[in-house]
Design a protein around this motif. Structure first.
Motif: not given
Length: 86
Positions: A5, A9, A48, A54, A77, A79
């Motif tokens: 992450l 996120t 989220l 994302v 993930l 962003p």
């Protein structure tokens, strides 16, 4: 499956990595594609949904929603810059 992450996120989930079970003991559907994973995470972490877009990378390559995933893949993930919040 372990998910890396970044940015917003990581802030929302509260950790730099997240483990998603690859077998369902609770009866919940286990994600098999990137799109299913996004929905799974949005249901688990509704905040989220506040991130406009994302991007998901699988094995260090950007992935589309229909790309299949498994427990051995490296998933991240990502962003958008500035967290992309509305």
């Amino acid at each position: 499956m372990t998910i890396l992450l970044f940015g917003a996120t990581k802030d929302i989930i509260g950790t730099p990595t997240l483990s998603v079970p690859t077998a369902s003991l609770s009866g919940r559907k286990i994600p098999n594609t990137v799109g299913e994973l996004k929905k799974f995470l949005e249901n688990t972490y509704p905040e989220l949904k506040s991130i406009s877009k994302v991007t998901v990378a699988v094995n260090q390559n950007y992935a589309s929603d229909n790309e299949r995933i498994n427990s051995y893949d490296e998933i991240a993930l990502i962003p958008p810059p500035e967290s992309g919040k509305f």
